[in-house]
Design a protein around this motif. Structure first.
Motif, PDB file in Angstrom:
ATOM      1  N   ASP A 106      22.666  15.092 -57.160  1.00 52.59           N
ATOM      2  CA  ASP A 106      22.945  15.770 -55.896  1.00 52.59           C
ATOM      3  C   ASP A 106      23.510  17.162 -56.135  1.00 52.59           C
ATOM      4  OD1 ASP A 106      22.587  13.519 -53.811  1.00 52.59           O
ATOM      5  OD2 ASP A 106      23.968  12.624 -55.250  1.00 52.59           O
ATOM      6  N   HIS A 107      23.158  18.065 -55.235  1.00 50.72           N
ATOM      7  CA  HIS A 107      23.824  19.351 -55.166  1.00 50.72           C
ATOM      8  C   HIS A 107      24.680  19.380 -53.901  1.00 50.72           C
ATOM      9  CE1 HIS A 107      20.872  21.568 -58.084  1.00 50.72           C
ATOM     10  NE2 HIS A 107      21.638  20.671 -58.680  1.00 50.72           N
ATOM     11  N   TYR A 108      25.698  20.247 -53.907  1.00 49.09           N
ATOM     12  CA  TYR A 108      26.737  20.167 -52.888  1.00 49.09           C
ATOM     13  C   TYR A 108      26.766  21.407 -52.002  1.00 49.09           C
ATOM     14  CZ  TYR A 108      28.487  16.831 -56.404  1.00 49.09           C
ATOM     15  OH  TYR A 108      28.614  15.820 -57.322  1.00 49.09           O
ATOM     16  N   THR A 109      27.323  21.199 -50.802  1.00 48.83           N
ATOM     17  CA  THR A 109      27.620  22.313 -49.899  1.00 48.83           C
ATOM     18  C   THR A 109      29.108  22.643 -49.889  1.00 48.83           C
ATOM     19  OG1 THR A 109      27.914  20.806 -48.013  1.00 48.83           O
ATOM     20  CG2 THR A 109      25.697  21.712 -48.355  1.00 48.83           C
ATOM     21  N   ASP A 110      29.929  21.864 -50.589  1.00 46.93           N
ATOM     22  CA  ASP A 110      31.380  21.984 -50.514  1.00 46.93           C
ATOM     23  C   ASP A 110      31.866  23.368 -50.947  1.00 46.93           C
ATOM     24  OD1 ASP A 110      30.372  19.352 -50.953  1.00 46.93           O
ATOM     25  OD2 ASP A 110      32.403  18.619 -51.197  1.00 46.93           O
ATOM     26  N   VAL A 111      32.825  23.900 -50.199  1.00 43.02           N
ATOM     27  CA  VAL A 111      33.516  25.145 -50.535  1.00 43.02           C
ATOM     28  C   VAL A 111      34.995  24.916 -50.271  1.00 43.02           C
ATOM     29  CG1 VAL A 111      33.700  27.625 -50.090  1.00 43.02           C
ATOM     30  CG2 VAL A 111      31.490  26.466 -49.799  1.00 43.02           C
ATOM     31  N   PHE A 112      35.834  25.143 -51.283  1.00 41.15           N
ATOM     32  CA  PHE A 112      37.263  24.838 -51.087  1.00 41.15           C
ATOM     33  C   PHE A 112      38.137  25.661 -52.025  1.00 41.15           C
ATOM     34  CE2 PHE A 112      35.498  21.833 -54.117  1.00 41.15           C
ATOM     35  CZ  PHE A 112      36.434  21.784 -55.141  1.00 41.15           C
ATOM     36  N   TRP A 113      39.378  25.824 -51.600  1.00 38.04           N
ATOM     37  CA  TRP A 113      40.393  26.430 -52.445  1.00 38.04           C
ATOM     38  C   TRP A 113      40.907  25.359 -53.406  1.00 38.04           C
ATOM     39  CZ3 TRP A 113      41.830  31.580 -51.863  1.00 38.04           C
ATOM     40  CH2 TRP A 113      41.433  32.207 -50.678  1.00 38.04           C
ATOM     41  N   LEU A 114      40.881  25.616 -54.668  1.00 36.55           N
ATOM     42  CA  LEU A 114      41.346  24.639 -55.640  1.00 36.55           C
ATOM     43  C   LEU A 114      42.840  24.370 -55.440  1.00 36.55           C
ATOM     44  CD1 LEU A 114      40.478  23.009 -58.204  1.00 36.55           C
ATOM     45  CD2 LEU A 114      41.503  24.858 -59.527  1.00 36.55           C
ATOM     46  N   GLY A 115      43.173  23.099 -55.207  1.00 40.98           N
ATOM     47  CA  GLY A 115      44.577  22.703 -55.091  1.00 40.98           C
ATOM     48  C   GLY A 115      45.242  23.095 -53.795  1.00 40.98           C
ATOM     49  N   GLN A 116      44.480  23.571 -52.813  1.00 40.95           N
ATOM     50  CA  GLN A 116      45.077  23.970 -51.542  1.00 40.95           C
ATOM     51  C   GLN A 116      44.364  23.238 -50.409  1.00 40.95           C
ATOM     52  OE1 GLN A 116      45.975  28.241 -51.140  1.00 40.95           O
ATOM     53  NE2 GLN A 116      45.196  28.513 -53.225  1.00 40.95           N
ATOM     54  N   ASP A 117      44.716  21.962 -50.263  1.00 37.71           N
ATOM     55  CA  ASP A 117      44.007  21.109 -49.312  1.00 37.71           C
ATOM     56  C   ASP A 117      44.205  21.545 -47.859  1.00 37.71           C
ATOM     57  OD1 ASP A 117      43.115  19.560 -51.400  1.00 37.71           O
ATOM     58  OD2 ASP A 117      44.783  18.137 -51.270  1.00 37.71           O
ATOM     59  N   ASP A 118      45.270  22.331 -47.605  1.00 32.34           N
ATOM     60  CA  ASP A 118      45.553  22.723 -46.237  1.00 32.34           C
ATOM     61  C   ASP A 118      44.722  23.936 -45.801  1.00 32.34           C
ATOM     62  OD1 ASP A 118      46.940  24.240 -48.124  1.00 32.34           O
ATOM     63  OD2 ASP A 118      48.437  24.870 -46.664  1.00 32.34           O
ATOM     64  N   LYS A 119      43.990  24.530 -46.751  1.00 28.64           N
ATOM     65  CA  LYS A 119      43.178  25.700 -46.423  1.00 28.64           C
ATOM     66  C   LYS A 119      41.698  25.322 -46.519  1.00 28.64           C
ATOM     67  CE  LYS A 119      44.635  29.727 -47.902  1.00 28.64           C
ATOM     68  NZ  LYS A 119      45.070  30.824 -48.796  1.00 28.64           N
ATOM     69  N   LYS A 120      41.084  25.166 -45.378  1.00 29.21           N
ATOM     70  CA  LYS A 120      39.699  24.723 -45.334  1.00 29.21           C
ATOM     71  C   LYS A 120      38.751  25.923 -45.306  1.00 29.21           C
ATOM     72  CE  LYS A 120      40.982  20.423 -45.003  1.00 29.21           C
ATOM     73  NZ  LYS A 120      40.815  19.495 -46.140  1.00 29.21           N
ATOM     74  N   LEU A 121      37.615  25.752 -45.925  1.00 27.27           N
ATOM     75  CA  LEU A 121      36.573  26.760 -45.880  1.00 27.27           C
ATOM     76  C   LEU A 121      35.275  26.089 -45.434  1.00 27.27           C
ATOM     77  CD1 LEU A 121      37.365  28.711 -49.165  1.00 27.27           C
ATOM     78  CD2 LEU A 121      37.541  29.611 -46.826  1.00 27.27           C
ATOM     79  N   PRO A 122      34.423  26.805 -44.708  1.00 25.14           N
ATOM     80  CA  PRO A 122      33.183  26.185 -44.207  1.00 25.14           C
ATOM     81  C   PRO A 122      32.219  25.903 -45.346  1.00 25.14           C
ATOM     82  CG  PRO A 122      33.242  28.513 -43.664  1.00 25.14           C
ATOM     83  CD  PRO A 122      34.589  28.182 -44.212  1.00 25.14           C
ATOM     84  N   PRO A 123      31.417  24.828 -45.214  1.00 27.21           N
ATOM     85  CA  PRO A 123      30.441  24.495 -46.253  1.00 27.21           C
ATOM     86  C   PRO A 123      29.290  25.492 -46.268  1.00 27.21           C
ATOM     87  CG  PRO A 123      30.163  23.049 -44.361  1.00 27.21           C
ATOM     88  CD  PRO A 123      31.395  23.864 -44.095  1.00 27.21           C
ATOM     89  N   LEU A 124      28.586  25.520 -47.389  1.00 23.47           N
ATOM     90  CA  LEU A 124      27.387  26.339 -47.497  1.00 23.47           C
ATOM     91  C   LEU A 124      26.329  25.881 -46.488  1.00 23.47           C
ATOM     92  CD1 LEU A 124      26.995  26.451 -51.392  1.00 23.47           C
ATOM     93  CD2 LEU A 124      27.734  28.344 -49.928  1.00 23.47           C
TER      94      LEU A 124
END
Length: 325
Positions: free
Chosen positions: A101-119
């Motif tokens: 599988d390839h992913y759409t996930d986009v995230f700040w490493l170690g910062q679960d409270d800061k969300k970013l939209p997926p690809l």
């Protein structure tokens, strides 16, 4: 003199704490520490022997150049061959994938409270860079078995609190994987990479590219002079110093059919320099290592190349650094 052009300026930092090392890892800076996360290696046999590639979720941190690597948790899942973007606020992980599988996930490493939209689509083996607070991502493949690269070009404006990924006009060149990108002097630069097509056996064949492009947000794409040579999977994003972009090594495809594969001598070590102001290429200097499918990270006034693929199928735990000036 720009120090990284001299092979003697490059020094070893502590090895990544895995004897085999990783290719396709994410790497950057977070909280002042150098981070290496995820990636792949083979543990039983080499790929031409039918070996199995394993994906990892481990995250390691190095707090100072003469320190020791320490475990720093895990990625949400095993992952590799995505894009790493270092910002003043930390490290952003974009896309990537595993064997199925390839992913759409986009995230700040170690910062679960800061969300970013997926690809907009799953994507791995793409390239990316940061320019004026905006992330740009180009190319890649949507699935592990794809026989054509994506012609996509996306942006995400980190300055906007509720920003979404924007689909921008694609590069006029061929869709590609494993290109080299850099943001410099108000423009996104895209170099080299490999186009894909289906071979007689249904597996992807690579076409090695040495074209060069830049994208000006106000004007769109412009063709630049071709590179002196092909440079696929060079460390990304390419470092920028004094209006010059440095493409470190990369695979030129000259030895793609080299046999026996176990004796492959490694990838080119020369450094290609693109002067953004004069739009001229030069080939000057070299590095004392052969590492592709890895990152170039600016950390503590150094350019750091942490691990990667030393020759086909063989990873390296070595971490190399050179002063910026």
């Amino acid at each position: 003199m720009i120090m990284l052009l001299s092979a003697t300026a490059w020094k070893r930092l502590p090895d990544v704490p895995d004897e085999r090392g990783f290719a396709g890892s994410f790497a950057g800076v977070s909280g002042g520490s150098l981070i290496v996360a995820g990636g792949t290696h083979f543990i039983d046999k080499m790929p031409w022997e039918g070996g199995t590639k394993l994906w990892y979720d481990t995250v390691y941190a190095l707090d100072k150049p003469d320190g020791e690597w320490r475990p720093l948790g895990k990625l949400p899942k095993p992952n590799g061959y995505g894009v790493s973007i270092t910002t003043p606020e930390g490290l952003i992980i974009i896309g990537g994938g595993n064997a199925t599988d390839h992913y759409t996930d986009v995230f700040w490493l170690g910062q679960d409270d800061k969300k970013l939209p997926p690809l907009p689509k799953p994507c791995a083996f793409m390239s990316g860079c940061l320019l004026d607070g905006v992330i740009y991502v180009a190319g890649g493949i949507e699935t592990p078995t794809a026989t054509a690269a994506m012609g996509t070009f996306w942006s995400l404006d980190l300055k906007q609190p509720n920003a979404a990924w924007q689909e921008l006009p694609p590069c006029p060149g061929k869709p590609r994987i494993l290109a080299c990108m850099a943001g410099a002097e108000g423009a996104v630069h895209l170099f080299s990479g490999a186009a894909l097509s289906a071979g007689p056996d249904g597996k992807p064949l690579r076409e090695w590219l040495k074209d060069a492009w830049r994208y000006l947000p106000s004007k769109g794409w412009e063709k630049l002079p071709d590179m002196p040579r092909v440079s696929v999977a060079a460390p990304n994003p390419a470092p920028v110093i004094d209006s010059k972009i440095f493409v470190i090594g990369g695979d030129d495809g000259a030895l793609v059919n080299f046999e026996p594969k176990s004796k492959h001598p490694g990838f080119p070590r020369s450094i290609l320099t693109f002067d953004v102001k004069t739009q001229e290429w030069s080939q000057a200097g070299e590095v004392p290592f052969s590492l592709v499918t890895t990152n170039a990270v600016i950390w503590k006034d150094q350019v750091v190349v942490p691990g990667g693929e030393a020759r086909p199928g063989v990873r390296s735990p070595q971490v190399w650094a050179a002063p910026l000036k």
